[in-house]
Design a protein around this motif. Structure first.
Motif, PDB file in Angstrom:
ATOM      1  N   GLY A  25       0.767  -1.152  -0.088  1.00 30.61           N
ATOM      2  CA  GLY A  25       0.076  -0.180   0.233  1.00 30.61           C
ATOM      3  C   GLY A  25       1.011   1.229   0.183  1.00 30.61           C
ATOM      4  O   GLY A  25       2.147   1.018   0.284  1.00 30.61           O
ATOM      5  N   ARG A  26       0.241   2.414  -0.229  1.00 30.91           N
ATOM      6  CA  ARG A  26       0.949   3.786  -0.030  1.00 30.91           C
ATOM      7  C   ARG A  26       1.128   4.280   1.200  1.00 30.91           C
ATOM      8  O   ARG A  26       1.947   5.005   1.397  1.00 30.91           O
TER       9      ARG A  26
ATOM     10  N   GLY B 216       6.782  -4.623   5.447  1.00 32.47           N
ATOM     11  CA  GLY B 216       7.127  -4.946   6.927  1.00 32.47           C
ATOM     12  C   GLY B 216       6.966  -3.416   7.409  1.00 32.47           C
ATOM     13  O   GLY B 216       6.216  -3.369   8.671  1.00 32.47           O
ATOM     14  N   LEU B 217       7.675  -2.409   6.971  1.00 37.68           N
ATOM     15  CA  LEU B 217       7.597  -1.114   7.554  1.00 37.68           C
ATOM     16  C   LEU B 217       6.420  -0.497   7.466  1.00 37.68           C
ATOM     17  O   LEU B 217       5.773   0.002   8.295  1.00 37.68           O
ATOM     18  N   ARG B 218       5.474  -0.601   6.405  1.00 30.85           N
ATOM     19  CA  ARG B 218       4.232  -0.090   6.333  1.00 30.85           C
ATOM     20  C   ARG B 218       2.955  -0.664   7.032  1.00 30.85           C
ATOM     21  O   ARG B 218       2.220  -0.204   7.415  1.00 30.85           O
ATOM     22  N   GLN B 246      11.084  -4.800  15.135  1.00 31.28           N
ATOM     23  CA  GLN B 246       9.772  -5.011  14.769  1.00 31.28           C
ATOM     24  C   GLN B 246       9.789  -5.995  13.391  1.00 31.28           C
ATOM     25  O   GLN B 246       8.538  -6.432  12.854  1.00 31.28           O
ATOM     26  N   LEU B 247      10.719  -5.934  12.676  1.00 32.37           N
ATOM     27  CA  LEU B 247      10.661  -6.388  11.147  1.00 32.37           C
ATOM     28  C   LEU B 247      11.228  -7.932  11.347  1.00 32.37           C
ATOM     29  O   LEU B 247      11.781  -8.318  10.408  1.00 32.37           O
ATOM     30  N   ARG B 248      11.188  -8.188  12.335  1.00 33.89           N
ATOM     31  CA  ARG B 248      11.748  -9.760  12.642  1.00 33.89           C
ATOM     32  C   ARG B 248      11.282 -10.682  11.755  1.00 33.89           C
ATOM     33  O   ARG B 248      11.905 -11.573  10.922  1.00 33.89           O
TER      34      ARG B 248
END
Lengths: 468, 330, 322
Positions: A25-26, B216-218, B246-248
Motif C-alpha cells: 500500500g501507499r 513490513g515497515l508499512r 519489529q521487522l523480525r
C-alpha cells in the motif's frame, strides 16, 4: 502483511516481484491500526495475479529456457525412415555450416536416393552435442552418425559403435591416411570412425605489420623462450599487445601448454605424459613458460572471448596469437587481411616436425537406423573428393595424403604440405583425443586453478596426478 | 463400554450434514465429507507435485546409492553409501578408475556465498526500504527501478556483469581507478571471484529484500514512530531500537528465501564462466553437482551431491515453515 | 520540496530541505547503480561488432562524433533474431501453457485447501509449500531418466508430428511444459491461498448452508470474483440508479432505487435477504460483480466498517443458486 516472499527460481520470482509490488500500500496504517486507507491499493485481485503471473512468467521463464538442448532441427524432419540418414552436428552457423552443406551436396550427387535428416545442435565446439547424443543413446534411439572428435573421446560412448573396417576402411583409405589419424579413428583396436578434416593446434599466427614495426623475424624463433623474448621486444617497441590470449575459459591455455610441452619435451615426453607417465619437471617447465608469456597477455584477457582476441590481431592491436587454424578461417573471411602480406603463420617454435592435431570424424553407430546409407556416407567422407569439398569451406585440411588441394587456399596448401611432411601427428589433449574423458576433466580442473593463481609447481603436481 | 475400534470407525465414517432448518440429517457416507468432495480440486495438483517433486527426490536418493555412470541403466540391485563416503572423504569409488575429490571446497564456497549474499542483500534492502519509506515523490518509479534487475534472467545478468568487471573497459574498474585503488583483476582473481559473484547477485536481489522490508515497515503503525520521536529518540536510534526489531518476521522470511535461492545459483556461474567449471574459488555445490553428472557422466555421484544440497535447503526451510505453522500464519 | 516535512515531524539534525536533497540524491544514486548494467547491455547491443573490441561498453556508440565508442549498428539484433528466433518460439510454446496450467491448478489446489475447511488440510498444504524450496539440481538426474527412459513420450508423440505446426522435437517441449507446471504449482498455490484467505468465511459457510456443493462454490464464488474484481472495487462506491447491472432483473428494480446503503447481514437465516455494502440485493450480485467483490472484501476485513446486524426484507435468491 500477507506477503509470502518465496522465490523458487528466477522465473517465478519475477511474478512474485510484480505481485508484491502491487500489494504494497501507499500509506501506513494509522494509529488505530485500521487499514481502511490501504484497502484501495492493497487489494490484489485474482485478475491482477493471473495477468501479472502470465506477463512476468513469460518474461522470466523465457529467459530461463534459453539454455535447453537447442536441437533447432532446421532441416530435421525427424528420425525414422529406413533410408533417412540421421546426422547430428554442431555446425549450426558459419563456415562449418557451409562445409557440411557442401559435403552433403556432393554425397547426394552420387547417391541421390539417400535422404538426410540433419540436425545441428546449437552450442559452439560441440558443447551440447555430446549430451544430446548421450540422451539419445540412453533412449535406445541412436543417430546414424554424428560429429565427434575421435581418439579417447570415443570412450564417452563406449559400446555404441560398430566396426567398419571391412566396408569403409578399405585398403584405399588405409594407405592414404597417415599413421596418427588412423590410430585416432580406432577404438579398442577396431576402426569405428572416419576422420574428415585435420585442424592444426601448434600454430603461431602473427600480424606482419606489428612484427615489422618491432623488428621481430618470426622465422628466427626456435623455442618457446624465443617467443617470450620476442614478446618483450614487441612490448618495448610498439603499442600492440604482444600475445593475444583469452583466459575466461581454460581451453586456450590448455592448448598453449600442450604445444609448449610438445616443443620442450619432444614427442617422447609428450607421449609419455598422455600415457600417464609424464615427467613432472617437463610439465612444470612448460607451465613456467606459460606463466612468462602471461605477462604479455592483454589486460582484459579474463573478460574476452577467443574471437575478440583474434580480432585484436586482425586490427593490428596484437602481434601474436596461438590458436588452432580455425583462427585463420576468420582471417580468410576478413577483407583486406591477406595471407602472406598482412598475416602469417609459423609452426610454434620448438615443435617443428610435429603436427599437433584435432580432427572431426563421423563414427558408425551400432543399431544404426540406416546402416546402408551410413556406410555409403562414411565411405564418401573417406574419399579425397568429399574431403576437399568439406575442407574448402571449413578452412582445415583433408586427412588423405592424396587429396587434390589445388582448390584450397594458399594457407591450407602450406599446411597440407607440412602435414604430409611431418614426422609425427600427436593428438591434442584439450580436445579429448589424447587422454580419457575422466583424465581430461582432471586436467581441466587443474588448469582452472592455474588460471587463478599461476602456480606452476602445484599445477604440475595436479597434472601428473590427473591420471591417478 | 464400546470397543474403541468401533468408536473410531464410527467417528471416521460419520458425517452429519447440518440441515437448513437447524436439524441434522442422518449420517452421510464418507463421500460427503468435505475433504473428499474437495478432492477433485486439490488432489490432481497434489499428485502432480507428489510425482515430480517428492517422487523425483526419492528417486534421486535411490540413484545416489547406485553406481550409475556413463551410458546404460542404473543397477538398483547393489545399493551402498559409497558415493557419500567419497563425497566426504575422497577416494576411488568402484565406478571410476581415478580418484574423485571430496566436496569440501564446494561446500565451503557455498556456505560463504550463502551467508555473505543473504546478509548484505538484507542489509541493503533494509536501507533502501527505509529510504523509500520516507514519503518521497516518485516512489513507484524508484521501486520499479530497484526491482528491475529481478526481471532479468541469470544468463543476462552474468553477461552484463562480465562487461562491468572487465579490467580495462569495465565500469567497476573505472570507479576503482577514480577512487585511487587502481584497476583490479576481478573475474579470474581467486580472492575476489566469489565476492564478485555475490555482488552481482546482490545487485539482482536487493530489490526483493527492499520490497519485503517495505511491506513490513508499512505494517508498523505510525504511532510507534511518533512515540519514539516524542520520547526524544534520534532518527538512527529510533530505527535501530524501535522499528528494526519489529521487522523480525520479514527478515526471517526474506532470509530463508535468499539463502535457499543462493544454493541454486548455478545458472549465473555457468553463464559467467562459460562452462561447468568456474574455477575452484567460485565452485559451489550446485556447479559441482551439474559438472559431475552432465560433464563427467558420474550420475550417481552427482545425485549424491544433489542430496546433500537438498538436505542443506531442508535444514534452512524446515524451522521456518514449522514456526510459521505454529504461529498460524501459514 | 520545502513543504515536505517528512512523515513524523521535522528532522532533528539539519534543515529538512537539505535532508531531503541528500535522500533524493542517495535514491537517485542507487537508481543509477541498478540501471547501469542494463544500460551497458543495451549499449553493447547496438554497437557494430566490428568496432566492438576496445570500446567502452557503457557508452553509446557515437563513433563518428566521439572516437572509441564504436559505430551504431543493429546487426547484433539481426544476429540475435536469426540465432534465437527458434528458441524464442520454443520459449513461448513452453511458457504460455505452463503458466496457464500452473495458475489453474494452483487456484484449484488452494481452493480445496483453504476455502473449504477440513481436517488435515494444513499438512497437505505444508507439503505444497515445501515444494517451493526444492533446489532443481536435486531432481535433474531423475527427471532426465524419467522423460527419456520411463515415459515413452517421444514414441507417443511421433504420430502427432504429421499435424501442421507440430514438429518431432515438440515432445521435449511437452515434457518441459508438464515439468514446469509441476514446479510452478507450489508457488501458485501459495499466492492463491493468500488471496482466498481474505474471502469471507461467513459467505462460504452460508453457501454451504444453502446447499451449494464444493464445485458450485468454486464456480460461482471464486471464478466470479476473478473476472471483475480488478475494476474499481471501491469500498466507498454507492449504488447509482440506472446502472445496467441490475436493470435486467425486473423484480428488483424498485429495490435498486433505494439510496441508503444496506449493511451486510451475517444472520444465518436463509429467509432473510442480504445486501452488500453497496446496497444491491443479492440477486444482483451475479451481474454486478463490483458489489459482490466489495461485499466479500468488506466482510473479510476485521477492521472494516460493516457489522451491524440489520436485515433487509427484500429476500431474494442467492447468487450461487442462479
Amino acid at each position: 502483511m500477507l506477503i509470502y516472499p518465496m522465490i523458487i527460481n528466477v522465473g517465478h520470482g519475477h511474478l512474485l516481484s510484480y505481485c508484491i509490488t502491487a500489494k504494497i500500500g501507499r500509506f501506513r496504517a494509522d494509529t488505530h491500526g485500521d487499514n481502511l486507507m490501504t484497502d484501495k491499493s492493497t487489494k490484489l485481485s485474482r485478475r491482477t495475479v493471473l495477468t501479472t503471473t502470465g506477463a512476468a512468467a513469460v518474461t522470466g521463464l523465457a529467459g530461463c529456457t534459453g539454455g535447453d538442448e537447442g536441437s533447432g532441427g532446421s532441416n530435421g524432419n525427424g528420425s525414422g525412415g529406413a533410408n533417412e540418414l540421421e546426422l547430428l552436428h554442431a555446425w549450426s552457423s558459419g563456415d562449418g555450416n557451409a562445409a557440411i552443406a557442401a559435403l552433403i551436396e556432393g554425397f547426394q550427387e552420387e547417391h541421390p536416393d539417400v535422404e538426410f535428416a540433419e540436425e545441428p545442435v546449437d552450442g559452439a565446439a560441440r558443447s551440447n552435442l555430446d549430451q544430446v547424443v548421450l540422451n539419445k543413446l540412453q533412449a535406445n534411439d541412436p543417430p546414424s552418425t554424428f560429429q565427434l572428435w575421435p581418439g579417447k573421446n570415443l570412450a564417452k560412448f563406449d559400446g555404441a559403435y560398430e566396426d567398419i573396417e571391412d566396408d569403409v576402411w578399405t585398403d584405399d583409405l588405409k594407405e592414404n591416411y597417415l599413421a596418427g589419424p588412423q590410430e585416432q579413428a580406432q577404438y579398442n583396436g577396431s576402426y569405428v570412425s572416419v576422420p574428415l578434416n585435420i585442424h592444426r593446434i601448434n600454430n603461431l599466427f602473427y600480424n606482419t605489420a606489428v612484427l615489422e614495426e618491432a623488428g621481430v623475424d618470426p622465422a628466427s624463433l626456435s623455442s618457446a623462450s624465443d617467443v617470450v623474448s620476442a614478446c618483450e621486444t614487441i612490448a618495448a617497441e610498439t603499442d600492440a599487445v604482444p600475445f593475444a590470449h583469452q583466459t575466461s575459459g581454460t581451453w586456450s591455455t590448455v592448448q598453449l601448454w600442450e604445444t609448449i610441452l610438445l616443443g620442450q619435451a619432444g614427442i617422447d615426453g609428450y607421449e609419455a605424459f598422455i600415457n600417464g607417465n609424464g615427467d613432472a619437471g617437463q610439465v612444470q617447465t612448460a607451465l613456467e613458460s606459460v606463466v612468462e608469456l602471461s605477462e604479455y597477455y592483454p589486460g582484459d584477457s579474463s573478460s574476452i572471448t577467443f574471437t575478440e582476441a583474434n580480432t585484436m590481431v586482425m586490427d593490428g592491436d596484437a602481434a601474436f596469437i596461438h590458436q588452432g587454424d580455425w583462427a585463420a578461417g576468420a582471417y580468410s573471411n576478413a577483407d583486406g587481411f591477406n595471407y602472406g602480406e598482412d598475416w602469417g603463420q609459423v609452426t610454434y617454435p620448438g615443435t617443428s616436425g610435429s603436427y599437433l592435431l584435432n580432427m572431426d570424424s563421423f563414427p558408425f553407430m551400432a543399431n544404426n537406423p540406416s546402416p546402408e546409407a551410413t556406410r555409403q556416407f562414411l565411405s564418401y567422407c573417406g574419399t579425397a573428393e568429399g574431403q576437399v569439398r568439406f575442407n574448402a569451406e571449413k578452412g582445415s585440411i583433408p586427412p588423405r595424403s592424396d587429396a587434390d588441394v589445388s582448390a584450397l587456399n594458399q594457407f591450407q596448401q602450406d599446411q597440407f604440405e607440412d602435414f604430409n611432411a611431418a614426422d609425427n601427428q600427436p593428438p591434442s589433449v584439450e580436445h579429448g583425443l589424447a587422454v580419457s574423458p575422466a583424465v581430461k576433466t582432471n586436467i581441466s580442473d587443474a588448469f582452472s586453478s592455474f588460471l587463478e593463481n599461476y602456480d606452476a609447481a602445484a599445477t604440475a603436481d595436479a597434472l601428473i596426478g590427473a591420471s591417478n | 463400554m464400546r470397543n474403541p475400534l468401533t468408536v473410531l470407525k464410527r467417528r471416521l465414517s460419520e458425517h452429519r450434514e447440518v440441515r437448513t432448518d437447524g436439524g441434522t440429517t442422518s449420517a452421510g457416507s464418507i463421500l460427503d465429507r468435505d475433504s473428499v468432495r474437495s478432492a477433485p480440486f486439490w488432489l490432481p495438483p497434489f499428485l502432480l507435485i507428489g510425482l515430480f517433486i517428492y517422487g523425483a527426490i526419492a528417486w534421486n536418493i535411490v540413484l545416489s546409492l547406485t553406481d550409475f555412470q556413463g551410458l546404460g541403466s542404473p543397477d538398483y540391485s547393489a545399493l551402498d553409501f559409497e558415493n557419500y563416503v567419497v563425497a566426504f572423504f575422497g577416494g576411488t569409488p568402484s565406478w571410476s578408475e581415478l580418484t574423485v575429490s571430496p566436496i569440501w571446497n564446494s561446500a565451503w564456497n557455498t556456505v560463504v556465498l550463502m551467508v555473505s549474499f543473504s546478509v548484505v542483500c538484507l542489509a541493503l534492502g533494509l536501507v533502501l526500504a527505509i529510504l523509500v519509506d520516507q514519503e518521497i515523490r516518485f516512489e513507484n518509479t524508484f521501486r520499479t527501478i530497484y526491482l528491475l534487475p529481478m526481471s532479468l534472467s541469470f544468463v543476462v545478468t552474468a553477461k552484463f556483469w562480465l562487461y562491468m568487471y572487465n579490467v580495462e573497459t569495465g565500469l567497476v574498474n573505472l570507479f576503482l581507478g577514480a577512487v585511487g585503488v587502481g584497476p583490479v583483476e576481478i573475474v579470474q582473481n581467486p580472492d575476489l571471484k566469489l565476492a564478485a559473484v555475490a555482488f552481482a547477485l546482490i545487485w539482482q536481489f536487493s530489490g526483493y529484500a527492499m520490497i519485503v522490508y517495505l511491506a513490513g515497515l508499512r505494517a508498523i503503525p505510525t504511532s510507534h514512530f511518533e512515540a519514539a520521536r516524542v520520547d526524544g529518540a534520534s532518527t538512527l536510534r529510533m530505527y535501530w531500537r524501535v522499528i528494526i526489531p519489529q521487522l523480525r518476521t520479514a527478515t526471517v522470511s526474506a532470509l530463508v528465501v535468499l539463502t535457499v535461492f543462493s544454493l541454486k545459483a548455478f545458472d549465473f556461474l555457468f553463464s559467467m564462466y562459460g562452462g561447468y567449471q568456474p574455477g575452484p574459488s567460485a565452485d559451489i555445490l550446485a556447479t559441482r553437482m551439474v559438472r559431475e553428472a552432465y560433464s563427467n557422466g558420474n550420475w550417481a555421484y552427482g545425485s549424491a551431491i544433489a542430496v546433500i544440497l537438498f538436505i542443506m535447503a531442508l535444514a534452512i526451510v524446515t524451522p521456518y515453515i514449522y514456526s510459521q505453522y505454529k504461529r498460524g500464519e501459514l | 520540496m520545502s513543504t515536505e516535512t517528512g512523515r513524523v515531524g521535522e528532522w532533528s539534525l539539519f534543515g529538512h530541505s537539505l535532508r531531503r536533497v541528500v535522500l533524493y540524491g542517495i535514491l537517485a544514486g542507487m537508481g543509477v547503480f541498478y540501471l547501469i548494467p542494463i544500460e551497458t547491455g543495451i549499449m553493447t547491443s547496438i554497437i557494430n561488432p566490428a568496432s566492438y573490441t576496445g570500446s567502452f561498453p557503457y557508452l553509446p556508440p557515437l563513433e563518428p562524433l566521439v572516437p572509441g565508442t564504436g559505430t551504431f549498428s543493429l546487426e547484433p539484433w539481426q544476429g540475435a533474431i536469426d540465432g534465437l528466433g527458434q528458441g524464442l518460439v520454443n520459449s513461448v510454446i513452453l511458457v504460455v501453457p505452463a503458466t496457464i496450467f500452473s495458475g489453474l491448478l494452483g487456484s484449484m489446489a488452494a481452493f480445496g485447501l483453504t476455502t473449504i475447511s477440513w481436517r488435515g488440510q494444513i499438512g497437505i498444504y505444508i507439503l505444497f509449500v515445501a515444494g517451493i524450496f526444492i533446489p532443481y539440481q536435486a531432481v535433474l538426474v531423475p527427471l532426465t531418466q524419467f522423460w527419456y527412459n520411463v515415459v515413452p513420450l517421444q514414441a507417443v508423440f511421433e504420430p502427432l508430428a504429421v499435424l501442421p505446426f507440430v514438429q518431432e522435437y515438440h515432445w521435449k517441449l511437452v515434457a518441459l511444459i508438464i515439468t514446469h507446471t509441476a514446479y510452478g504449482l507450489p508457488i501458485c498455490t501459495l499466492l492463491f491461498r493468500a488471496h482466498y484467505k481474505k474471502l469471507s468465511d461467513e459467505m462460504v459457510e452460508a453457501a454451504q448452508l444453502d446447499g451449494a456443493s464444493v464445485a458450485t462454490i468454486y464456480r460461482r464464488i471464486i471464478l466470479r470474483c476473478r473476472s471483475r474484481c480488478s475494476r474499481s472495487c471501491s469500498s466507498t462506491s454507492s449504488p447509482r440508479s440506472g446502472t445496467t447491472c441490475c436493470s435486467r432483473s425486473p423484480s428488483s428494480s424498485s429495490a435498486m432505487q433505494r439510496s441508503s446503503p444496506r449493511i451486510w447481514s451475517v444472520s444465518a437465516s436463509p429467509s432473510r435477504g442480504r445486501t452488500s455494502r453497496c446496497g444491491w440485493p443479492p440477486h444482483c450480485w451475479l451481474r454486478c460483480r463490483r458489489c459482490w467483490c466489495t461485499s466479500s472484501s468488506a466482510i473479510s476485513s476485521p477492521r472494516g466498517s460493516l457489522h451491524s446486524m440489520t436485515t433487509d426484507s427484500t429476500g431474494g435468491t442467492h447468487p450461487w443458486q442462479n
